[in-house]
Scaffold this motif. Structure first.
Motif, mmCIF file in Angstrom:
data_model
loop_
_atom_site.group_PDB
_atom_site.id
_atom_site.type_symbol
_atom_site.label_atom_id
_atom_site.label_comp_id
_atom_site.label_asym_id
_atom_site.label_seq_id
_atom_site.Cartn_x
_atom_site.Cartn_y
_atom_site.Cartn_z
ATOM 1 N N PHE A 209 -16.273 76.302 79.316
ATOM 2 C CA PHE A 209 -15.905 76.417 80.734
ATOM 3 C C PHE A 209 -14.762 77.416 80.842
ATOM 4 C CE2 PHE A 209 -17.457 72.165 79.842
ATOM 5 C CZ PHE A 209 -18.456 72.009 80.795
ATOM 6 N N TYR A 210 -14.793 78.252 81.868
ATOM 7 C CA TYR A 210 -13.756 79.280 81.965
ATOM 8 C C TYR A 210 -13.361 79.566 83.401
ATOM 9 C CZ TYR A 210 -17.722 82.417 82.933
ATOM 10 O OH TYR A 210 -18.845 82.993 83.462
ATOM 11 N N ASN A 211 -12.144 80.071 83.532
ATOM 12 C CA ASN A 211 -11.584 80.530 84.799
ATOM 13 C C ASN A 211 -10.909 81.863 84.518
ATOM 14 O OD1 ASN A 211 -10.453 80.406 87.558
ATOM 15 N ND2 ASN A 211 -8.506 80.094 86.475
ATOM 16 N N ASP A 212 -11.347 82.917 85.195
ATOM 17 C CA ASP A 212 -10.835 84.256 84.935
ATOM 18 C C ASP A 212 -10.424 84.903 86.250
ATOM 19 O OD1 ASP A 212 -10.496 86.711 83.247
ATOM 20 O OD2 ASP A 212 -12.070 87.447 84.588
ATOM 21 N N ARG A 213 -9.167 85.350 86.316
ATOM 22 C CA ARG A 213 -8.663 86.025 87.513
ATOM 23 C C ARG A 213 -8.175 87.412 87.137
ATOM 24 N NH1 ARG A 213 -6.966 84.470 92.527
ATOM 25 N NH2 ARG A 213 -7.187 82.257 92.002
ATOM 26 N N ASN A 214 -8.563 88.395 87.957
ATOM 27 C CA ASN A 214 -8.189 89.787 87.708
ATOM 28 C C ASN A 214 -7.912 90.451 89.050
ATOM 29 O OD1 ASN A 214 -7.952 92.465 86.974
ATOM 30 N ND2 ASN A 214 -9.713 92.456 85.607
ATOM 31 N N GLY A 215 -6.619 90.489 89.431
ATOM 32 C CA GLY A 215 -6.274 91.040 90.734
ATOM 33 C C GLY A 215 -6.889 90.225 91.846
ATOM 34 N N ASN A 216 -7.704 90.855 92.671
ATOM 35 C CA ASN A 216 -8.354 90.167 93.780
ATOM 36 C C ASN A 216 -9.771 89.712 93.444
ATOM 37 O OD1 ASN A 216 -6.274 90.385 95.857
ATOM 38 N ND2 ASN A 216 -6.630 92.586 95.724
ATOM 39 N N THR A 217 -10.113 89.714 92.191
ATOM 40 C CA THR A 217 -11.412 89.189 91.774
ATOM 41 C C THR A 217 -11.205 87.951 90.916
ATOM 42 O OG1 THR A 217 -11.551 90.496 89.733
ATOM 43 C CG2 THR A 217 -12.358 91.527 91.754
ATOM 44 N N ARG A 218 -12.152 87.036 91.014
ATOM 45 C CA ARG A 218 -12.080 85.805 90.232
ATOM 46 C C ARG A 218 -13.485 85.390 89.842
ATOM 47 N NH1 ARG A 218 -9.470 79.947 92.133
ATOM 48 N NH2 ARG A 218 -9.800 78.865 90.157
ATOM 49 N N GLN A 219 -13.618 84.896 88.628
ATOM 50 C CA GLN A 219 -14.890 84.323 88.217
ATOM 51 C C GLN A 219 -14.637 83.021 87.465
ATOM 52 O OE1 GLN A 219 -17.166 86.789 85.530
ATOM 53 N NE2 GLN A 219 -15.360 87.725 84.637
ATOM 54 N N ILE A 220 -15.453 82.038 87.789
ATOM 55 C CA ILE A 220 -15.432 80.767 87.092
ATOM 56 C C ILE A 220 -16.860 80.487 86.636
ATOM 57 C CG2 ILE A 220 -13.460 79.826 88.338
ATOM 58 C CD1 ILE A 220 -15.394 78.239 90.075
ATOM 59 N N GLY A 221 -16.983 79.764 85.547
ATOM 60 C CA GLY A 221 -18.332 79.525 85.078
ATOM 61 C C GLY A 221 -18.392 78.606 83.889
ATOM 62 N N ALA A 222 -19.614 78.437 83.398
ATOM 63 C CA ALA A 222 -19.861 77.552 82.260
ATOM 64 C C ALA A 222 -20.976 78.136 81.420
ATOM 65 C CB ALA A 222 -20.229 76.153 82.729
ATOM 66 N N ARG A 223 -20.950 77.762 80.142
ATOM 67 C CA ARG A 223 -21.979 78.180 79.194
ATOM 68 C C ARG A 223 -22.395 76.951 78.394
ATOM 69 N NH1 ARG A 223 -19.641 82.335 75.282
ATOM 70 N NH2 ARG A 223 -19.570 83.559 77.209
ATOM 71 N N LEU A 224 -23.681 76.592 78.456
ATOM 72 C CA LEU A 224 -24.215 75.440 77.736
ATOM 73 C C LEU A 224 -25.116 75.952 76.624
ATOM 74 C CD1 LEU A 224 -25.120 73.201 80.816
ATOM 75 C CD2 LEU A 224 -22.970 73.277 79.543
ATOM 76 N N SER A 225 -24.892 75.489 75.390
ATOM 77 C CA SER A 225 -25.537 76.101 74.231
ATOM 78 C C SER A 225 -26.239 75.080 73.352
ATOM 79 C CB SER A 225 -24.503 76.856 73.389
ATOM 80 O OG SER A 225 -23.812 77.820 74.153
ATOM 81 N N PHE A 226 -27.273 75.572 72.678
ATOM 82 C CA PHE A 226 -27.986 74.788 71.674
ATOM 83 C C PHE A 226 -28.197 75.678 70.453
ATOM 84 C CE2 PHE A 226 -31.981 73.794 69.521
ATOM 85 C CZ PHE A 226 -31.765 72.456 69.182
ATOM 86 N N ALA A 227 -28.038 75.112 69.257
ATOM 87 C CA ALA A 227 -28.257 75.852 68.017
ATOM 88 C C ALA A 227 -29.060 75.014 67.046
ATOM 89 C CB ALA A 227 -26.916 76.245 67.391
ATOM 90 N N HIS A 228 -29.844 75.697 66.237
ATOM 91 C CA HIS A 228 -30.603 75.024 65.181
ATOM 92 C C HIS A 228 -30.342 75.752 63.864
ATOM 93 C CE1 HIS A 228 -33.582 72.307 63.586
ATOM 94 N NE2 HIS A 228 -34.221 73.315 63.002
ATOM 95 N N HIS A 229 -30.108 74.981 62.804
ATOM 96 C CA HIS A 229 -29.677 75.530 61.531
ATOM 97 C C HIS A 229 -30.714 75.231 60.448
ATOM 98 C CE1 HIS A 229 -25.880 75.865 63.663
ATOM 99 N NE2 HIS A 229 -25.921 74.565 63.910
#
Length: 321
Positions: free
Chosen positions: A86-106
């Motif tokens: 999960f992340y929150n990123d602010r850059n001047g007058n722009t902002r992005q928030i989001g999530a990344r859900l992952s699966f891995a197989h070994h």
């Protein structure tokens, strides 16, 4: 002067690569947190691994980029793993928030030689927002230097995917990742924007011990990233040294980043330190900026804290670190 310099830098960045929807990558992955750049690392380890990271770029410049992430991954069964970012990123007058859900197989290629092959897949959701409230400094209800196309805040939500493959052979590792494999929807923003978000990462290195009894472990590594939309690319050259005290360890290192057509003109360079004591993890890195911004900024700082909890034994070596 600082304010105007930053506004120019942001304006140029937005006009060329607005809404790139890419999480800033500095040295987060070097804080024993490779899952940040590759879903194929999910579930490698006999515990629930949690990391919180704060990255502050260009300290000393108003409204400079600032990013926070919370990451966790865990083994699922004997040969798989899941993770979330999960992340929150602010850059001047722009902002992005989001999530990344992952699966891995070994997969185990050769257990006696510690040869393993892993595959990872991530689903990404990102909300990008352009905030025009700060454009109106005189309070007349209209943005300064009024542009009729700028009438309100703009928000869009994007969905995308990452794919990755990871090869481990003894102390050697190599991870190849394709991030944001789908093209971008241009309906909300300017149609002359690049619509290709894809960027590619190659992270490779080697963990070396003189012998099994040695307390020191050396880890040179290279992180290469390229953006498909315009072909720009950069490389990190890193060196880490760990000192092991039974299951605890302390480490220090240095990272050198440059654009691939400017090897002798680095973007930044800086030291890193960290430790793992029991279940607690801490790391700090500092990047000296070596371009024009260094006249106005004291550099980039990053702190990582984390815990490894609920340790459990695995019957499969492919999920062991």
């Amino acid at each position: 002067m600082k304010k105007y310099l930053f506004i120019i830098a942001i304006a140029v960045g937005i006009s060329v690569k607005a809404q790139e929807l890419t999480l800033p990558t500095f040295t987060q992955y070097l804080a024993d947190n490779e899952f940040v750049i590759s879903p194929a690392y999910a579930g490698i380890g006999d515990y629930v691994k949690i990391r919180a990271n704060a990255l502050t770029q260009w300290v000393g410049i108003d409204d400079a980029p600032d990013t926070q992430t919370l990451v966790g991954d865990v083994r699922l069964g004997q040969k798989s793993g899941v993770g979330a970012l999960f992340y929150n990123d602010r850059n001047g007058n722009t902002r992005q928030i989001g999530a990344r859900l992952s699966f891995a197989h070994h997969l185990t290629l050769d257990a006696t030689e510690d040869r393993f092959l892993s595959f990872g897949l991530s689903y990404n959701v990102n909300q990008f927002r352009l905030d025009i409230n700060n454009f109106d400094s005189d309070g007349d209800g209209q943005p300064d230097n009024f542009d009729p196309s700028i009438t309100d805040n703009r928000t869009t939500t994007n969905h995308n995917f990452d794919v990755a493959v990871l090869l481990r052979m003894g102390g050697f590792f190599a991870s190849l990742n394709a991030s944001n494999v789908l093209n971008k929807d241009l309906n909300v923003f300017a149609i002359n924007e690049p619509n290709k978000l894809r960027n590619y990462y190659l992270y490779t290195g080697y963990r070396y011990k003189k012998n099994l009894r040695s307390d020191f472990e050396w880890e040179p590594s290279v992180f290469y990233q390229i953006f498909e939309s315009d072909g720009r690319s950069s490389t990190d050259i890193n060196m880490k040294v760990r000192y092991w005290d039974f299951e605890d360890y302390y480490w220090a290192g240095i990272s050198y980043r440059f654009l691939n057509d400017q090897f002798l003109d680095p973007l930044n360079v800086g030291p890193m330190v960290g430790l793992k004591k029991g279940s607690f993890y801490f790391a700090y890195s500092y990047q000296v900026i070596l371009n024009e911004i260094q006249l106005y900024s004291s550099g980039t700082h990053m702190i990582t804290v984390g815990v490894d909890i609920f340790q459990g034994l695995s019957n499969c070596r492919c999920t062991m670190r």
